[in-house]
Design a protein around this motif. Structure first.
Motif, PDB file in Angstrom:
ATOM      1  N   PHE A   1      -4.301  -2.507   5.105  1.00 36.02           N
ATOM      2  CA  PHE A   1      -4.404  -1.065   5.463  1.00 36.02           C
ATOM      3  C   PHE A   1      -4.575  -0.691   6.793  1.00 36.02           C
ATOM      4  CE2 PHE A   1      -7.383   2.567   5.898  1.00 36.02           C
ATOM      5  CZ  PHE A   1      -6.856   3.364   5.177  1.00 36.02           C
TER       6      PHE A   1
ATOM      7  N   PHE B   1      -6.982  -0.348  -3.703  1.00 41.23           N
ATOM      8  CA  PHE B   1      -7.761  -1.615  -3.113  1.00 41.23           C
ATOM      9  C   PHE B   1      -7.415  -2.730  -3.416  1.00 41.23           C
ATOM     10  CE2 PHE B   1     -11.213   0.670  -0.282  1.00 41.23           C
ATOM     11  CZ  PHE B   1     -10.666   1.969  -0.131  1.00 41.23           C
TER      12      PHE B   1
ATOM     13  N   ALA C   1      -6.378  -7.130   2.396  1.00 40.42           N
ATOM     14  CA  ALA C   1      -6.303  -5.741   2.088  1.00 40.42           C
ATOM     15  C   ALA C   1      -6.659  -4.871   3.265  1.00 40.42           C
ATOM     16  CB  ALA C   1      -7.280  -5.544   0.789  1.00 40.42           C
ATOM     17  N   ILE C   2      -8.050  -5.175   3.947  1.00 41.75           N
ATOM     18  CA  ILE C   2      -8.117  -4.542   5.094  1.00 41.75           C
ATOM     19  C   ILE C   2      -7.389  -4.463   5.930  1.00 41.75           C
ATOM     20  CG2 ILE C   2      -9.893  -4.352   6.550  1.00 41.75           C
ATOM     21  CD1 ILE C   2     -11.956  -5.112   4.546  1.00 41.75           C
TER      22      ILE C   2
ATOM     23  N   MET D   1      -8.762  -0.474  13.206  1.00 40.27           N
ATOM     24  CA  MET D   1      -8.869   0.564  11.934  1.00 40.27           C
ATOM     25  C   MET D   1      -9.684   1.646  12.225  1.00 40.27           C
ATOM     26  SD  MET D   1      -9.939  -0.127   8.254  1.00 40.27           S
ATOM     27  CE  MET D   1     -11.613   0.165   8.192  1.00 40.27           C
TER      28      MET D   1
ATOM     29  N   PHE E   1       0.880  -1.041   0.041  1.00 39.16           N
ATOM     30  CA  PHE E   1      -0.031   0.201   0.105  1.00 39.16           C
ATOM     31  C   PHE E   1       0.837   1.238  -0.123  1.00 39.16           C
ATOM     32  CE2 PHE E   1      -3.645  -2.339   1.962  1.00 39.16           C
ATOM     33  CZ  PHE E   1      -4.490  -2.057   1.027  1.00 39.16           C
TER      34      PHE E   1
ATOM     35  N   ASP F   1     -11.878 -11.081  12.655  1.00 39.63           N
ATOM     36  CA  ASP F   1     -11.819  -9.977  11.660  1.00 39.63           C
ATOM     37  C   ASP F   1     -12.241  -8.808  12.266  1.00 39.63           C
ATOM     38  OD1 ASP F   1     -10.728 -11.949   9.817  1.00 39.63           O
ATOM     39  OD2 ASP F   1     -12.415 -11.761   8.579  1.00 39.63           O
TER      40      ASP F   1
ATOM     41  N   ILE G   1     -10.829  -4.465  12.089  1.00 39.48           N
ATOM     42  CA  ILE G   1     -11.483  -3.490  11.761  1.00 39.48           C
ATOM     43  C   ILE G   1     -11.930  -2.495  12.812  1.00 39.48           C
ATOM     44  CG2 ILE G   1     -13.981  -2.733  10.760  1.00 39.48           C
ATOM     45  CD1 ILE G   1     -13.596  -5.627   9.388  1.00 39.48           C
TER      46      ILE G   1
END
Lengths: 308, 351
Positions: free
Chosen positions: A240, A51, A236-237, A285, A39, A278, A282
């Motif tokens: 990121f 993305f 990817a998440i 994030m 990224f 997961d 998140i």
């Protein structure tokens, strides 16, 4: 709070299990770090968050698995990395190179569209089957002992190859001509162009580079985590998350962020069902985005100068 | 203003015409998919306001759709029979909030009336949008996209991992929703046409609200935010407030569409909350030209109808991915604004 004590108590009682969790966390952590660095490389030269970054990892490992049927493992990996790099180059040349100062919204949507298309093509080629590369040395049950702790040799491969990649990239950006030109591009594209650097080629190079490291990471981790056509989005998440955890654009911080997230995730299994694993990444994030968008290691002043 | 009303009139005419044509050709079964497309169009219209006018991307609107759908689905199917003597349940019953019916096998089901479900689902969606909207809308660009995407995934994970929401199976056997005596939202064959008109009514009302909003002080403020947020702020526009209000409005509309569609379909599954659904709404808004109510509505009806009729086959997701890329590369203004003459002139100029 008592819950935390319970975990600590458990760990002390079962020191071996504790190190198993650490090893698993480190393995995933390095993969997240590589995705995050991917990224960063593209973000630094173009200002785009790609993305489709997770799709490079998926493409690399799936291609290597297919090629491995016809040729030795090492050759299959090298070829799949090259093929993925080519995909990265084609992607940049076809979809980004000729756009003149597109808006961020437009770029985001294009990379999202690309990730969907790559995923659907992968689904058409490989189907929904879960596959895996063979272990590089030994097999599922072989292990290396460190002071009484048993670790799969593949974990060492992941840690080793990813570390080499991280150091290699640092050296490349510091001492090699193209690496320095890419950094110049990242610092100020206009001035870099005035100095005679072909900024458009540097952008292509950044896509090639981040596709390459993603693919290699996908190959080394495939024996442990397995590969499937839809593995890209969660990667990817998480990548990121790690990238902003360390501060967007900062690759060494991404490694620290990756290890942090990997180990946190692996210990989360102690406290909550793995179906919600997961959600940790998140939630982290979102927390970082809301409260410290410059990242744990980034400075606020520097962050406020960047554009999104 | 006048022009807007004329167009709404035309929209009503077209909607009636679609019904008459499909009836006269004996293809009233098309109306089922058309009704579903109309509900999905509601989500798209809300997103047109948020993305096109306020300039805020959301990759999590399927989450609000699912919040609406699942809330009413659970409330109207959860059997309270075993708690029927509890004080709280009795109180609800006295207040007329409960609904007693029999399932296929004659067993009694005591559950909340769909009205309660609808009202609560809108309230929950509004509350969630308010709570996450305050921090999320401070973000811009990539960060905004990722944060809304994260919200969408969390909703998806919760729906997929919680037994109350039926996990991978979703919630089924959702009863019809009797809005008024003789007027109910259900997938029954003989109520197909009336349901088509109910959905049409909502879409027309939404378009009416949007057109009024866009041509008002609010609409001008939103356009200013889209154009240059800092400039708008310095000109005295309360940007945070406007963005939050639009976000909540679009969330409520998405939840409304989700709730009604759930009663129409008789159930809802986790795929309605998936990231791909959110991306699909964004793709449709982009194809319609972002800041275009009519473009968004046309594309929503067209693409959803084709997708629901199965014309895209197993390439359903790929089609929407391709739509995103092609639109953003060649026609960021939307398909309907493509001007062949202008493109020709441009290419001649270039060569």
């Amino acid at each position: 709070m008592p819950l935390v004590f319970c975990i600590i108590f458990d760990c002390i009682m079962n020191i071996e299990l504790f190190f198993q969790y650490v090893a698993a966390g480190v393995t995933y952590g390095f993969i997240y770090a590589i995705v995050a660095i991917g990224f960063n490389i593209i973000y630094n030269t173009t200002g785009i968050i790609n993305f489709a970054q997770g799709e490079f990892v998926m493409l690399g490992s799936m291609t290597a698995i297919t090629l491995n049927a016809f040729m030795p493992l090492s050759l299959a990996i090298v070829l799949s990395v090259l093929i993925t790099m080519l995909v990265g180059a084609v992607m940049e040349i076809l979809f980004f190179r000729w756009l003149e100062s597109p808006s961020v919204l437009r770029m985001i949507i294009i990379t999202i569209g690309l990730s969907i298309i790559i995923r659907e093509i992968a689904l058409a080629i490989w189907g929904e089957n879960v596959r895996a590369l063979p272990y590089f040395t030994g097999n599922e049950v072989s292990s290396v002992s460190f002071a009484g702790v048993h670790i799969s040799p593949q974990v060492l491969w992941v840690v080793g190859i990813c570390s080499v990649m991280v150091v290699g990239l640092q050296v490349f950006f510091k001492y090699f001509r193209y690496g320095r030109q890419m950094r110049a591009c990242a610092a100020n594209r206009e001035v870099a162009r005035l100095c005679g650097i072909n900024t458009k080629n540097m952008v292509t190079l950044s896509f090639v580079l981040s596709a390459g490291i993603g693919a290699l990471a996908g190959c080394v981790v495939s024996p442990i985590t397995y590969s499937q056509y839809n593995m890209g989005v969660p990667l990817a998440i998480k990548g990121f998350t790690v990238a902003i955890l360390g501060g967007l654009g900062n690759s060494m911080a991404a490694v620290a962020g990756g290890l942090l997230l990997g180990i946190l995730e692996s210990f989360s299994v102690w406290v909550m069902p793995s179906a919600y694993k997961d959600a940790i990444a998140i939630s982290i994030m979102l927390l970082i985005l809301f409260f410290r968008p410059a990242g744990l290691f980034g400075r606020k002043e520097e962050f406020s100068l960047k554009e999104f | 203003m006048r022009k807007g009303y004329l167009q709404i009139g035309i929209l009503c005419l077209v909607l009636v015409l679609i019904d008459l044509v499909s009836a006269s050709f004996g293809k009233t079964y098309y109306l089922t998919q058309l009704t579903m497309s109309l509900y999905y169009s509601l989500v798209v219209l809300g997103l047109v306001l948020l993305m096109g006018y306020a300039g805020q991307i959301s990759l999590g609107h399927a989450g609000f759709f699912a919040i609406g759908g699942y809330t009413t689905a659970v409330l109207s199917t959860y059997n309270l029979m075993k708690y029927k003597d509890a004080a709280v349940v009795k109180m609800f019953s006295k207040a007329g909030l409960l609904n007693l019916r029999e399932d296929l096998y004659g067993a009694e089901i005591l559950s909340f009336h769909p009205w309660v479900g609808i009202v609560l689902s809108l309230a929950i969606a509004a509350a969630v949008a308010y709570i996450i909207g305050i921090p999320v809308l401070k973000l811009k660009g990539h960060y905004l996209a990722m944060a809304t995407l994260g919200f969408g995934i969390i909703v998806y994970r919760i729906v997929l991992g919680t037994p109350l929401f039926g996990e991978a199976d979703g919630v089924s056997d959702v009863p019809p929703f009797n809005i008024l005596p003789g007027l109910s939202i259900s997938g029954e064959m003989d109520e197909r046409r009336i349901n088509y008109y109910i959905a049409s009514f909502f879409v027309v009302v939404m378009v009416y609200i949007l057109i009024n909003l866009i041509n008002s002080r609010v609409g001008r403020a939103l356009k200013a935010i889209h154009g240059a947020e800092d400039a708008a702020e310095s000109a005295g526009v309360d940007t945070a407030n406007y963005k939050l209000k639009v976000f909540i409005l679009s969330a409520i509309v998405a939840a409304l569409a989700g709730a009604f569609l759930t009663h129409f379909n008789g159930g809802i599954g986790p795929s309605e909350a998936s990231v791909m659904k959110s991306v699909r709404y964004v793709a449709i808004v982009a194809a319609g030209g972002m800041a275009s109510v009519w473009g968004g509505l046309t594309m929503a009806m067209l693409l959803n109808f084709l997708s629901l009729r199965g014309y895209f086959g197993s390439y359903d997701d790929a089609v929407f991915g391709a739509v995103l890329i092609v639109i953003m590369l060649f026609a960021p203004e939307g398909i309907l604004r493509i001007n062949p003459l202008k493109i020709l002139r441009m290419s001649i100029k270039k060569s």
